[in-house]
Design a protein around this motif. Structure first.
Motif, mmCIF file in Angstrom:
data_model
loop_
_atom_site.group_PDB
_atom_site.id
_atom_site.type_symbol
_atom_site.label_atom_id
_atom_site.label_comp_id
_atom_site.label_asym_id
_atom_site.label_seq_id
_atom_site.Cartn_x
_atom_site.Cartn_y
_atom_site.Cartn_z
ATOM 1 N N LEU A 57 68.009 107.348 -1.165
ATOM 2 C CA LEU A 57 67.406 108.584 -0.653
ATOM 3 C C LEU A 57 68.432 109.636 -0.239
ATOM 4 O O LEU A 57 68.063 110.628 0.370
ATOM 5 N N HIS A 58 69.708 109.337 -0.516
ATOM 6 C CA HIS A 58 70.760 110.244 -0.047
ATOM 7 C C HIS A 58 70.647 110.375 1.462
ATOM 8 O O HIS A 58 70.854 111.426 2.049
ATOM 9 N N LYS A 59 70.241 109.286 2.087
ATOM 10 C CA LYS A 59 69.956 109.357 3.523
ATOM 11 C C LYS A 59 71.265 109.469 4.301
ATOM 12 O O LYS A 59 72.167 108.637 4.127
ATOM 13 N N PRO A 60 71.386 110.496 5.154
ATOM 14 C CA PRO A 60 72.607 110.630 5.951
ATOM 15 C C PRO A 60 72.787 109.405 6.859
ATOM 16 O O PRO A 60 71.802 108.841 7.344
ATOM 17 N N PRO A 117 56.864 100.122 2.028
ATOM 18 C CA PRO A 117 56.972 101.347 1.232
ATOM 19 C C PRO A 117 58.439 101.725 1.017
ATOM 20 O O PRO A 117 59.335 101.034 1.495
ATOM 21 N N TRP A 118 58.673 102.866 0.362
ATOM 22 C CA TRP A 118 60.055 103.244 0.019
ATOM 23 C C TRP A 118 60.662 104.255 0.984
ATOM 24 O O TRP A 118 61.851 104.533 0.906
ATOM 25 N N ASN A 119 59.897 104.842 1.882
ATOM 26 C CA ASN A 119 60.442 106.011 2.604
ATOM 27 C C ASN A 119 61.376 105.638 3.756
ATOM 28 O O ASN A 119 62.380 106.307 3.974
ATOM 29 N N TYR A 120 61.023 104.613 4.520
ATOM 30 C CA TYR A 120 61.965 104.004 5.479
ATOM 31 C C TYR A 120 62.017 102.538 5.057
ATOM 32 O O TYR A 120 61.483 101.664 5.726
ATOM 33 N N PRO A 121 62.618 102.279 3.892
ATOM 34 C CA PRO A 121 62.392 101.001 3.214
ATOM 35 C C PRO A 121 62.970 99.806 3.946
ATOM 36 O O PRO A 121 62.510 98.679 3.738
ATOM 37 N N PHE A 122 63.952 100.019 4.802
ATOM 38 C CA PHE A 122 64.515 98.896 5.551
ATOM 39 C C PHE A 122 63.679 98.656 6.808
ATOM 40 O O PHE A 122 63.133 97.574 7.019
ATOM 41 N N GLN A 123 63.546 99.702 7.605
ATOM 42 C CA GLN A 123 62.839 99.565 8.877
ATOM 43 C C GLN A 123 61.401 99.076 8.704
ATOM 44 O O GLN A 123 60.924 98.222 9.447
ATOM 45 N N ILE A 289 64.651 113.714 -2.644
ATOM 46 C CA ILE A 289 63.347 113.127 -2.970
ATOM 47 C C ILE A 289 63.582 111.817 -3.726
ATOM 48 O O ILE A 289 64.473 111.736 -4.574
ATOM 49 N N ILE A 290 62.768 110.824 -3.426
ATOM 50 C CA ILE A 290 63.037 109.469 -3.916
ATOM 51 C C ILE A 290 63.057 109.359 -5.435
ATOM 52 O O ILE A 290 63.868 108.616 -5.987
ATOM 53 N N SER A 291 62.170 110.069 -6.137
ATOM 54 C CA SER A 291 62.064 109.839 -7.587
ATOM 55 C C SER A 291 61.616 111.111 -8.297
ATOM 56 O O SER A 291 61.129 112.056 -7.663
ATOM 57 N N GLU A 292 61.737 111.084 -9.610
ATOM 58 C CA GLU A 292 61.326 112.231 -10.419
ATOM 59 C C GLU A 292 59.835 112.485 -10.256
ATOM 60 O O GLU A 292 59.384 113.627 -10.160
#
Ligand code: NAD
Length: 460
Positions: A57-60, A117-123, A289-292
Motif C-alpha cells: 500500500l506504499h504505507k508510510p 481484508p486488505w486495507n489494514y491487512p496485518f492489524q 491505492i491497493i490495486s488497479e
C-alpha cells in the motif's frame, strides 16, 4: 506460499479439533504464554511488516506503526485482563431461589475462522486472533490475497511460532475462502465489504455457525459552526486521508453547515498542504491505492460533482491525490457507494434536521462523526441517529480505545470486538445453576392438589 495447501483444509481443521479436545487451550496460563509469543513474533518481525505494507500500500512507516504494529498494545491489554475475564462470574438469584447459587462460565468455542481484508491487512487479521487466543480457541486465518506481501508475512510468522494444529494460516483468494466456508467452524469472524459479508453469512448458516461481520459503509461527518476550525480540518484531513482513504471508518462524506462551508474548504486545503506538501505524489507520507481495480473504481467517482481540491491521478502508480468534491448529487455513484479512497464529497445543510434526515434515509453507518461544541446538538445527533459508533470532535480515534466495543449495526455489521468485547465474541457464556441438598421443598412437585394458591403467590 508457506501455508498449507488448500486440499489440506479438512485435515488442518481435524487436527485443530483434536488439539482443542486435549483441553490445553482451556488453561489461562497457556493462553497468556501464546499471547506473549505472538507479541514477541511481531516485535521480531517489525521491519518485515513495515516492508510488506510498503510493498502492498506504499504505507508510510509511521502509519504502519500507528495502525498495524500497534496491535501489540491490544495483546498487552488482553494479557493484563485475561485472568479476570476468564474467571466465572457470580450471577444474582431471586429470594425464591435461596438454596441455589448461579455463575456464568466463559468457555472457548472451539475452532474459529478469521477472514481479513486488505486495507489494514496485518492489524485486521491479528486483532481478532488476539481475542480468539485469549478466549482459548484454535484458529485458522485467511488474510486478504490482495495485500499479498502482508499475507505472506502473516503466514511466515504464524508458521514459525505456532503449531498449525493450534493456529494456521491458509493463504489465497475467493477459492480459498470458499473451500474454508464449506467446512464447519465454531465461529467465523469476517472483516470486509457488505456484499461479501452476505456470502459469508449464507455459508455459515448451512452449518449454523455464528458469525461476527465487521463490514463497511458510508460514514458521515457532520460539521457544525460551533467548532475550532483549525483542529477540525486537521482531524478530518488525517482521518480521511490516512492510508489514502482506504479505512473502513474514514469519514466518507462531509455534511457541513452552509455558514461554515467556505472556511472549512479553505481550512482543508491548508491542512492538506501542511500534511502532504504542494504535490502529494512526492510525499513519503501518502499511501497508494491497493490495486488497479480499486484505482479505476475511484477515478470514476471523479466524474461526479466538481473537484475543488486535488483530483490528479497517476494510473501507473495507483496514485490519486487527496481530493475534495463539491456540488455532488445524492444520486451520484460517489454518494451511493462506499468511497473507500481519498475522495471527500461535501454536502451542505442549513438545518441539522436535514443532515439527520439524510443519514437516517441510508443504511446505518459504521461510524458517525460530529464536530460541534454545542452540547444540545451533540445530544440530538446521538439520540436521533444510529451507527456502529460515534466520535465527537475527532475522527477514527475511537478504534484505539479498548474499553469501547468496535463494530457495526444493520448493514455495517453484526457483533463487535476489541478489549473485553473480543474475549466475549470468542467465548460462550455458560450459565451454571447449582442447588444444594440441605432442603427440598415440595411446592413444585406433583401431586399439585392444593398448591395453586402458593404458586400464584410466588408469581405475584
Ligand atoms: P472483501 O469483502 O472484498 O474481502 C474480504 C475478504 O473476503 C478477503 O479475505 C477475500 O479474499 C474474501 N472474499 C472476497 N470475495 C469472497 C467471496 N466471494 N467468497 C468468500 N470470500 C471472499 O473486502 P476488502 O475489499 O478486502 O475490504 C474492503 C471492505 O472491508 C470495505 O467495505 C471496508 O469498509 C470493509 N472493512 C471493514 C472493516 C471493519 O472493521 N468494519 C475494516 C476494514 C475494512
Amino acid at each position: 506460499m508457506i501455508t498449507t495447501e488448500l486440499s489440506n483444509v479438512g485435515e488442518i481443521i481435524q487436527n485443530q479439533r483434536e488439539f482443542f479436545q486435549t483441553g490445553k487451550t482451556k488453561d489461562v496460563t497457556f493462553r497468556i504464554e501464546q499471547l506473549k509469543t505472538l507479541k514477541q513474533a511481531i516485535i521480531e518481525h517489525e521491519q518485515a511488516i513495515v516492508e510488506a505494507l510498503q510493498a502492498d500500500l506504499h504505507k508510510p512507516e509511521v502509519e504502519t506503526y500507528l495502525t498495524e504494529i500497534s496491535v501489540i498494545k491490544e495483546i498487552d491489554y488482553a494479557i493484563k485482563h485475561l485472568q479476570n475475564w476468564s474467571k466465572p462470574k457470580k450471577a444474582a438469584v431471586s429470594w425464591d431461589f435461596f438454596s441455589y447459587s448461579a455463575k456464568i462460565y466463559p468457555e472457548p468455542l472451539g475452532v474459529v475462522l478469521i477472514i481479513g481484508p486488505w486495507n489494514y491487512p496485518f492489524q485486521l487479521i491479528i486483532s481478532p486472533l488476539i481475542g480468539a487466543i485469549a478466549a482459548g480457541n484454535c484458529a485458522i486465518l485467511k488474510p486478504s490475497e490482495i495485500a499479498s506481501h502482508t499475507s505472506d508475512i502473516v503466514a511466515k510468522i504464524i508458521a514459525k511460532y505456532f503449531d498449525p494444529a493450534y493456529i494456521a494460516v491458509v493463504e489465497g483468494g475467493v477459492e480459498a475462502s470458499q473451500k474454508l466456508l464449506a467446512e464447519k467452524f465454531d465461529h467465523i469472524f469476517f472483516t470486509g465489504g457488505t456484499a461479501v459479508g452476505k456470502i459469508i453469512m449464507a455459508a455459515a448458516a448451512k452449518h449454523l455457525t455464528p458469525v461476527t461481520l465487521e463490514l463497511g459503509g458510508k460514514s458521515p461527518c457532520i460539521v457544525d459552526t460551533d467548532i475550532k476550525l483549525e483542529h477540525t480540518v486537521r482531524r478530518i484531513t488525517w482521518g480521511k486521508f490516512i492510508n489514502a482513504g482506504q479505512t473502513c471508518i474514514a469519514p466518507d462524506y462531509l455534511l457541513v453547515n452552509k455558514k461554515i462551508k467556505k472556511d472549512l474548504i479553505d481550512g482543508l486545503a491548508k491542512s492538506l498542504k501542511e500534511f502532504y506538501g504542494d504535490n502529494p505524489v512526492n510525499s513519503p507520507d501518502y499511501a497508494r491505492i491497493i490495486s488497479e481495480k480499486h484505482f479505476d473504481r475511484l477515478v470514476n467517482f471523479l466524474k461526479d460533482g466538481e473537484v475543488i481540491i486535488g483530483g490528479e491521478n497517476q494510473p501507473s502508480e495507483h496514485y490519486i491525490a487527496p481530493t475534495v468534491i463539491d456540488n455532488v448529487s445524492l444520486e451520484d455513484p460517489v454518494m451511493q457507494e462506499e468511497i473507500f479512497g481519498p475522495i471527500l464529497p461535501i454536502i451542505e445543510y442549513t438545518d441539522i434536521a436535514e443532515a439527520i434526515a439524510l443519514i437516517n434515509s441510508r443504511p446505518k453507518p459504521l461510524a458517525l462523526y460530529l464536530f460541534s461544541q454545542d452540547k444540545n446538538l451533540q445530544k440530538r445527533v446521538l439520540q436521533e441517529t444510529s451507527s456502529g459508533g460515534v466520535c465527537i470532535n475527532d475522527t477514527v480515534m475511537q478504534v484505539g480505545v479498548p474499553s469501547l466495543p468496535f463494530g457495526g449495526v444493520g448493514d455495517s455489521g453484526i457483533g463487535n470486538y476489541h478489549g473485553k468485547a473480543s474475549f466475549d465474541t470468542f467465548s460462550h457464556k455458560k450459565s451454571v445453576l447449582k442447588n444444594s441438598f440441605w432442603l427440598d421443598l415440595k411446592w413444585r412437585y406433583a401431586p399439585y392438589q392444593g398448591k395453586l394458591p402458593l404458586i400464584k403467590k410466588l408469581l405475584g
